[in-house]
Write a protein that holds these residues in place. Structure first.
Motif, PDB file in Angstrom:
ATOM      1  N   TRP A 287      36.971 -18.842   4.397  1.00  0.00           N
ATOM      2  CA  TRP A 287      36.708 -18.190   5.688  1.00  0.00           C
ATOM      3  C   TRP A 287      38.018 -17.963   6.443  1.00  0.00           C
ATOM      4  O   TRP A 287      38.256 -16.872   6.967  1.00  0.00           O
ATOM      5  CB  TRP A 287      35.767 -19.046   6.527  1.00  0.00           C
ATOM      6  CG  TRP A 287      35.474 -18.464   7.872  1.00  0.00           C
ATOM      7  CD1 TRP A 287      34.499 -17.568   8.192  1.00  0.00           C
ATOM      8  CD2 TRP A 287      36.185 -18.722   9.090  1.00  0.00           C
ATOM      9  NE1 TRP A 287      34.545 -17.251   9.527  1.00  0.00           N
ATOM     10  CE2 TRP A 287      35.568 -17.942  10.107  1.00  0.00           C
ATOM     11  CE3 TRP A 287      37.272 -19.531   9.429  1.00  0.00           C
ATOM     12  CZ2 TRP A 287      36.021 -17.961  11.419  1.00  0.00           C
ATOM     13  CZ3 TRP A 287      37.719 -19.540  10.736  1.00  0.00           C
ATOM     14  CH2 TRP A 287      37.096 -18.767  11.713  1.00  0.00           C
ATOM     15  N   ALA A 288      38.866 -19.001   6.478  1.00  0.00           N
ATOM     16  CA  ALA A 288      40.131 -18.895   7.208  1.00  0.00           C
ATOM     17  C   ALA A 288      41.036 -17.837   6.580  1.00  0.00           C
ATOM     18  O   ALA A 288      41.634 -17.010   7.286  1.00  0.00           O
ATOM     19  CB  ALA A 288      40.829 -20.255   7.232  1.00  0.00           C
ATOM     20  N   ILE A 289      41.138 -17.846   5.256  1.00  0.00           N
ATOM     21  CA  ILE A 289      42.015 -16.879   4.582  1.00  0.00           C
ATOM     22  C   ILE A 289      41.501 -15.457   4.762  1.00  0.00           C
ATOM     23  O   ILE A 289      42.280 -14.526   5.007  1.00  0.00           O
ATOM     24  CB  ILE A 289      42.139 -17.221   3.085  1.00  0.00           C
ATOM     25  CG1 ILE A 289      42.936 -18.522   2.911  1.00  0.00           C
ATOM     26  CG2 ILE A 289      42.817 -16.090   2.309  1.00  0.00           C
ATOM     27  CD1 ILE A 289      43.040 -19.003   1.481  1.00  0.00           C
ATOM     28  N   SER A 290      40.187 -15.267   4.646  1.00  0.00           N
ATOM     29  CA  SER A 290      39.623 -13.922   4.769  1.00  0.00           C
ATOM     30  C   SER A 290      39.816 -13.354   6.170  1.00  0.00           C
ATOM     31  O   SER A 290      39.856 -12.129   6.342  1.00  0.00           O
ATOM     32  CB  SER A 290      38.129 -13.940   4.408  1.00  0.00           C
ATOM     33  OG  SER A 290      37.385 -14.684   5.358  1.00  0.00           O
ATOM     34  N   ARG A 291      39.953 -14.233   7.160  1.00  0.00           N
ATOM     35  CA  ARG A 291      40.103 -13.763   8.539  1.00  0.00           C
ATOM     36  C   ARG A 291      41.559 -13.602   8.958  1.00  0.00           C
ATOM     37  O   ARG A 291      41.900 -12.677   9.694  1.00  0.00           O
ATOM     38  CB  ARG A 291      39.426 -14.744   9.517  1.00  0.00           C
ATOM     39  CG  ARG A 291      37.910 -14.834   9.412  1.00  0.00           C
ATOM     40  CD  ARG A 291      37.236 -13.482   9.600  1.00  0.00           C
ATOM     41  NE  ARG A 291      35.797 -13.589   9.734  1.00  0.00           N
ATOM     42  CZ  ARG A 291      34.941 -13.786   8.746  1.00  0.00           C
ATOM     43  NH1 ARG A 291      35.408 -13.934   7.521  1.00  0.00           N
ATOM     44  NH2 ARG A 291      33.642 -13.827   8.953  1.00  0.00           N
ATOM     45  N   TYR A 292      42.431 -14.488   8.481  1.00  0.00           N
ATOM     46  CA  TYR A 292      43.764 -14.581   9.068  1.00  0.00           C
ATOM     47  C   TYR A 292      44.909 -14.329   8.091  1.00  0.00           C
ATOM     48  O   TYR A 292      46.068 -14.521   8.449  1.00  0.00           O
ATOM     49  CB  TYR A 292      43.948 -15.962   9.709  1.00  0.00           C
ATOM     50  CG  TYR A 292      42.889 -16.285  10.734  1.00  0.00           C
ATOM     51  CD1 TYR A 292      42.785 -15.543  11.913  1.00  0.00           C
ATOM     52  CD2 TYR A 292      41.967 -17.299  10.519  1.00  0.00           C
ATOM     53  CE1 TYR A 292      41.801 -15.825  12.850  1.00  0.00           C
ATOM     54  CE2 TYR A 292      40.977 -17.592  11.451  1.00  0.00           C
ATOM     55  CZ  TYR A 292      40.904 -16.846  12.610  1.00  0.00           C
ATOM     56  OH  TYR A 292      39.931 -17.116  13.546  1.00  0.00           O
TER      57      TYR A 292
END
Length: 221
Positions: free
Chosen positions: A43-48
Motif C-alpha cells: 500500500w505504501a509503495i503503490s501510493r508514495y
C-alpha cells in the motif's frame, strides 16, 4: 492453476482439515504476517513510490497474494520447517478465497473500480478448485500421484519462470520506461517482506528454522 494443482497433489483431505489443528499458534502468526506485513508495504509503495497508475496497481495486487507452491520449494532449499510451510501455504490458499478480494478492494479499490464478487469467483476457480482436485487425485490414486508429483515442483517452478519471462517480454516497453523505479519498488517490497517476516518471528522467540519459514511464506510467491 497448474501450480495450485501441483500443490494439491502433495496433500490429502485429512491434511487440509488438520491444517488448523497442528500448532495453531504458529499458523495464526504466519497468517497474520502474510496478510498484514506485505499488504501494508504494498500500500505504501503503490501510493508514495512515484509509480504510474498501472504499476501502482500491479504492486498493490502482488502484495495481496499469499505464498504459493514456490514458497514450499524455497523453504525446502533454505532448510525451513517443511510441515509448517505446507500447512501455511494450504491455509493461506484456502483463506485467499476470502482475503484476496477484500485486500484487493481495500488496496486497489481506491485506484480503480474492483468487483469483489468477480474477484472471489476468480480465486475460487484459480486457487481453491485446483487444490481440491489435486488432493482428490492424491486421495483416490496415491500410487499414481506418488510417481507424478516428484516432477511437479520442478515443472511448477519452470512454469512460473516462463510466465514471468513472458510477462516481462510483452511489457518490455513499460519496464524500460520505468525500469529503475519499478525495480527498486519490487526489490523494496520483497526485501522488506522477507526481513519483517523473519525479525517479527524472532521477536516472538521462535527458532531460526521457523523464522526462516515465516519469512519465506510472507514473501515467496
Amino acid at each position: 492453476m497448474f501450480c495450485m494443482l501441483a500443490m494439491g497433489l502433495t496433500l490429502t483431505f485429512q491434511e487440509i482439515a488438520g491444517v488448523f489443528t497442528r500448532a495453531p499458534q504458529l499458523l495464526l502468526l504466519g497468517m497474520v504476517l502474510q496478510y498484514t506485513v506485505l499488504p501494508s508495504i504494498g500500500w505504501a509503495i503503490s501510493r508514495y513510490w512515484g509509480l504510474t497508475s498501472s504499476l501502482a496497481i500491479g504492486v498493490a495486487l502482488v502484495s495481496c497474494m499469499p505464498g504459493g507452491t514456490a514458497s514450499n520449494i524455497v523453504a525446502y532449499i533454505a532448510k525451513g520447517d517443511m510441515p509448517l510451510s505446507i500447512m501455511m501455504t494450504t491455509a493461506s490458499t484456502i483463506m485467499a478465497v476470502f482475503t484476496t478480494p477484500i485486500l484487493t478492494n481495500i488496496l486497489v479499490g481506491t485506484l480503480v473500480p474492483v468487483d469483489p464478487k468477480a474477484m472471489f469467483l476468480s480465486v475460487v476457480e484459480l486457487v481453491l478448485a485446483p487444490v481440491i482436485v489435486g488432493a482428490a487425485l492424491n486421495q483416490c490414486f496415491p500410487r499414481l500421484v506418488q510417481r507424478v508429483r516428484i516432477y511437479t515442483p520442478f515443472l511448477a517452478t519452470l512454469l512460473v519462470v516462463m510466465i514471468v519471462g513472458s510477462m516481462i517480454s510483452t511489457n518490455v516497453g513499460v519496464v524500460s520506461q520505468s525500469g529503475f523505479t519499478i525495480i527498486t519498488a519490487v526489490l523494496t517490497l520483497h526485501s522488506c517482506g522477507f526481513a519483517l517476516g523473519y525479525f517479527i518471528s524472532r521477536a516472538f522467540g521462535l527458532s531460526d528454522k521457523i523464522c526462516r519459514t515465516n519469512s519465506i511464506e510472507v514473501r515467496a510467491p
